[in-house]
Design a protein around this motif. Sequence first.
Motif, PDB file in Angstrom:
ATOM      1  N   ASP A   1       0.799   7.453  10.660  1.00 62.59           N
ATOM      2  CA  ASP A   1       0.226   6.664   9.573  1.00 62.59           C
ATOM      3  C   ASP A   1       1.077   6.790   8.307  1.00 62.59           C
ATOM      4  N   PHE A   2       1.161   5.714   7.530  1.00 59.42           N
ATOM      5  CA  PHE A   2       1.791   5.772   6.214  1.00 59.42           C
ATOM      6  C   PHE A   2       1.294   4.598   5.382  1.00 59.42           C
ATOM      7  N   PHE A   3       1.479   4.683   4.082  1.00 62.74           N
ATOM      8  CA  PHE A   3       1.194   3.575   3.176  1.00 62.74           C
ATOM      9  C   PHE A   3       2.504   2.891   2.809  1.00 62.74           C
ATOM     10  N   MET A   4       2.465   1.569   2.707  1.00 63.30           N
ATOM     11  CA  MET A   4       3.653   0.796   2.327  1.00 63.30           C
ATOM     12  C   MET A   4       3.279  -0.232   1.272  1.00 63.30           C
ATOM     13  N   GLY A   5       4.184  -0.476   0.328  1.00 66.22           N
ATOM     14  CA  GLY A   5       3.936  -1.492  -0.681  1.00 66.22           C
ATOM     15  C   GLY A   5       3.703  -2.857  -0.053  1.00 66.22           C
ATOM     16  N   ARG A   6       2.678  -3.546  -0.545  1.00 66.58           N
ATOM     17  CA  ARG A   6       2.398  -4.884  -0.025  1.00 66.58           C
ATOM     18  C   ARG A   6       3.600  -5.801  -0.209  1.00 66.58           C
TER      19      ARG A   6
ATOM     20  N   GLU B   1      -0.233  -8.694 -16.885  1.00 70.64           N
ATOM     21  CA  GLU B   1      -0.642  -9.695 -15.899  1.00 70.64           C
ATOM     22  C   GLU B   1       0.245  -9.702 -14.649  1.00 70.64           C
ATOM     23  N   ALA B   2       1.198  -8.810 -14.586  1.00 72.17           N
ATOM     24  CA  ALA B   2       2.094  -8.779 -13.433  1.00 72.17           C
ATOM     25  C   ALA B   2       1.378  -8.216 -12.203  1.00 72.17           C
ATOM     26  N   ILE B   3       1.949  -8.464 -11.032  1.00 70.14           N
ATOM     27  CA  ILE B   3       1.375  -7.999  -9.774  1.00 70.14           C
ATOM     28  C   ILE B   3       1.305  -6.476  -9.752  1.00 70.14           C
ATOM     29  N   PRO B   4       0.152  -5.904  -9.385  1.00 71.61           N
ATOM     30  CA  PRO B   4       0.038  -4.444  -9.315  1.00 71.61           C
ATOM     31  C   PRO B   4       0.779  -3.888  -8.105  1.00 71.61           C
ATOM     32  N   LEU B   5       0.950  -2.574  -8.104  1.00 69.10           N
ATOM     33  CA  LEU B   5       1.609  -1.913  -6.975  1.00 69.10           C
ATOM     34  C   LEU B   5       0.544  -1.554  -5.944  1.00 69.10           C
ATOM     35  N   ASP B   6       0.274  -2.495  -5.048  1.00 68.26           N
ATOM     36  CA  ASP B   6      -0.704  -2.298  -3.973  1.00 68.26           C
ATOM     37  C   ASP B   6      -0.040  -1.606  -2.796  1.00 68.26           C
ATOM     38  N   MET B   7      -0.666  -0.555  -2.314  1.00 66.33           N
ATOM     39  CA  MET B   7      -0.161   0.212  -1.187  1.00 66.33           C
ATOM     40  C   MET B   7      -1.100   0.027   0.000  1.00 66.33           C
TER      41      MET B   7
ATOM     42  N   THR C   1      -6.405 -10.289  12.661  1.00 67.39           N
ATOM     43  CA  THR C   1      -7.531 -10.715  13.486  1.00 67.39           C
ATOM     44  C   THR C   1      -8.553  -9.607  13.662  1.00 67.39           C
ATOM     45  N   HIS C   2      -8.290  -8.435  13.032  1.00 65.92           N
ATOM     46  CA  HIS C   2      -9.256  -7.360  13.099  1.00 65.92           C
ATOM     47  C   HIS C   2      -9.538  -6.871  11.681  1.00 65.92           C
ATOM     48  N   ALA C   3      -9.953  -5.628  11.514  1.00 62.04           N
ATOM     49  CA  ALA C   3     -10.429  -5.153  10.214  1.00 62.04           C
ATOM     50  C   ALA C   3      -9.366  -5.251   9.134  1.00 62.04           C
ATOM     51  N   VAL C   4      -9.789  -5.495   7.892  1.00 63.44           N
ATOM     52  CA  VAL C   4      -8.881  -5.566   6.754  1.00 63.44           C
ATOM     53  C   VAL C   4      -8.271  -4.192   6.511  1.00 63.44           C
ATOM     54  N   ALA C   5      -7.000  -4.161   6.163  1.00 61.68           N
ATOM     55  CA  ALA C   5      -6.297  -2.898   5.977  1.00 61.68           C
ATOM     56  C   ALA C   5      -6.872  -2.109   4.815  1.00 61.68           C
ATOM     57  N   SER C   6      -6.917  -0.774   4.958  1.00 60.85           N
ATOM     58  CA  SER C   6      -7.238   0.095   3.837  1.00 60.85           C
ATOM     59  C   SER C   6      -6.062   0.077   2.869  1.00 60.85           C
ATOM     60  N   ALA C   7      -6.337   0.272   1.597  1.00 57.77           N
ATOM     61  CA  ALA C   7      -5.281   0.178   0.600  1.00 57.77           C
ATOM     62  C   ALA C   7      -5.709   0.891  -0.668  1.00 57.77           C
ATOM     63  N   PHE C   8      -4.728   1.168  -1.540  1.00 58.79           N
ATOM     64  CA  PHE C   8      -5.031   1.617  -2.894  1.00 58.79           C
ATOM     65  C   PHE C   8      -4.006   0.994  -3.829  1.00 58.79           C
ATOM     66  N   THR C   9      -4.318   0.958  -5.096  1.00 58.51           N
ATOM     67  CA  THR C   9      -3.413   0.424  -6.104  1.00 58.51           C
ATOM     68  C   THR C   9      -2.920   1.564  -6.975  1.00 58.51           C
ATOM     69  N   GLU C  10      -1.611   1.725  -7.059  1.00 59.21           N
ATOM     70  CA  GLU C  10      -1.018   2.766  -7.888  1.00 59.21           C
ATOM     71  C   GLU C  10      -1.043   2.327  -9.346  1.00 59.21           C
ATOM     72  N   PRO C  11      -1.743   3.058 -10.223  1.00 61.75           N
ATOM     73  CA  PRO C  11      -1.809   2.645 -11.632  1.00 61.75           C
ATOM     74  C   PRO C  11      -0.441   2.766 -12.315  1.00 61.75           C
ATOM     75  N   LEU C  12       0.013   1.673 -12.883  1.00 62.03           N
ATOM     76  CA  LEU C  12       1.242   1.665 -13.659  1.00 62.03           C
ATOM     77  C   LEU C  12       0.940   0.988 -14.991  1.00 62.03           C
ATOM     78  N   GLU C  13       0.877   1.741 -16.052  1.00 60.16           N
ATOM     79  CA  GLU C  13       0.551   1.187 -17.360  1.00 60.16           C
ATOM     80  C   GLU C  13       1.660   0.249 -17.823  1.00 60.16           C
ATOM     81  N   GLY C  14       1.249  -0.862 -18.422  1.00 60.33           N
ATOM     82  CA  GLY C  14       2.214  -1.784 -18.991  1.00 60.33           C
ATOM     83  C   GLY C  14       2.523  -2.978 -18.119  1.00 60.33           C
ATOM     84  N   LEU C  15       1.874  -3.090 -16.938  1.00 64.38           N
ATOM     85  CA  LEU C  15       2.142  -4.250 -16.087  1.00 64.38           C
ATOM     86  C   LEU C  15       1.479  -5.514 -16.616  1.00 64.38           C
TER      87      LEU C  15
END
Length: 274
Positions: free
Chosen positions: A64-69, A25-31, A9-23
Amino acid sequence: MSPFTTRRTHAVASAFTEPLEGLNEAIPLDMILVRGGTFMMGSPEDELDRKVSEGPQHLVNVPDFFMGRYPITQAQWRVVAEMGQVNRPLPVDPSNAKGLDRPVEQVSWYDAVEFCARLARLSGRPYRLPSEAEWEYACRAGTQTPFSFGKILTPKLANYDCRKTYNGGPKGDWRRETTPVAQFGIANAWGLCDMHGNVHEWCQDHWHESYEGASADGNAWLTDNEGANRVRRGGSWADAPRHCRSAFRDYPLPGNRSTYIGFRVVCSAPRILP
C-alpha cells in the motif's frame, strides 16, 4: 477535493489532503490511497511499439502507498520552494508554460528529491518519489492494456502530440505546451489523473536496460552510481502516444531539466490500514 470523472467500478479510494498554506484557489495536494497487490510489470512482447527495455514482464508485489492525484503543480511547487532548504536551493518559478494548476516542469531529479524532503519535514510524513514499480502499478490501475483507458489514447483523454496516433486512434490538434492537471476531468480506475502525457514524471530508480535481475518487492532499483541516469515515466505534451503507454520508460540524467519533465509524490502507507 477537485471534482473528476473516474472509471472506478468499486469503492471510492481513501485519500487525504496535505495542508499547504498559500494555495488559495489552486488545486490542493490530494493524496490517494493505492491499495497494494501483485501485477505484471512491463509490456507483453506483442504490444505495439514495445521497447526491449520494457521486458521481460515479471510479477511484482507492491505494498500500500499514497500517491498524488496529480503531478505537482506550479502553485504547490512555489509553496514548498519558498520554505527553507534541506539539502539544496530550489528555483521558485522554474516552469516555461506558466499556470498555477499546470504541472511544474524544468525541475531536475535532484530538485524533485529536495521538494520531497521539504514536504516530509513540513508534514512529518515520509514523502518521496515513487519507485518505478509503484508508478506503473498505479498508472495501470488493474489494467494490462497499453493505456489505463484501453488500447488507444485520444485527445479527449490526455495531452500529447495529437497529430500522431496509436493503434488506429483518432488525431487531434497538438496543444504544444502543458495543460492544467485537471483539464480532462477524468481519472483512472484508482482515482489518479494525468498519468499519460502532459509531463514525464521522475521516479526514484536508477536506469537499467531491462528488467533482468529486477526485484519483485516494488522497491526502487538502485545502484552504487549516484550519477546514474534516472527513470522517467508517462510521456509528455510533446510526445507521440506510444511514449505515453503505461509500460514506456526513459532515462535522462538526474540533472536534466526540460519543459517535458515534472513529477508527483508518494507517501508510504501505515502498515495497518482499515
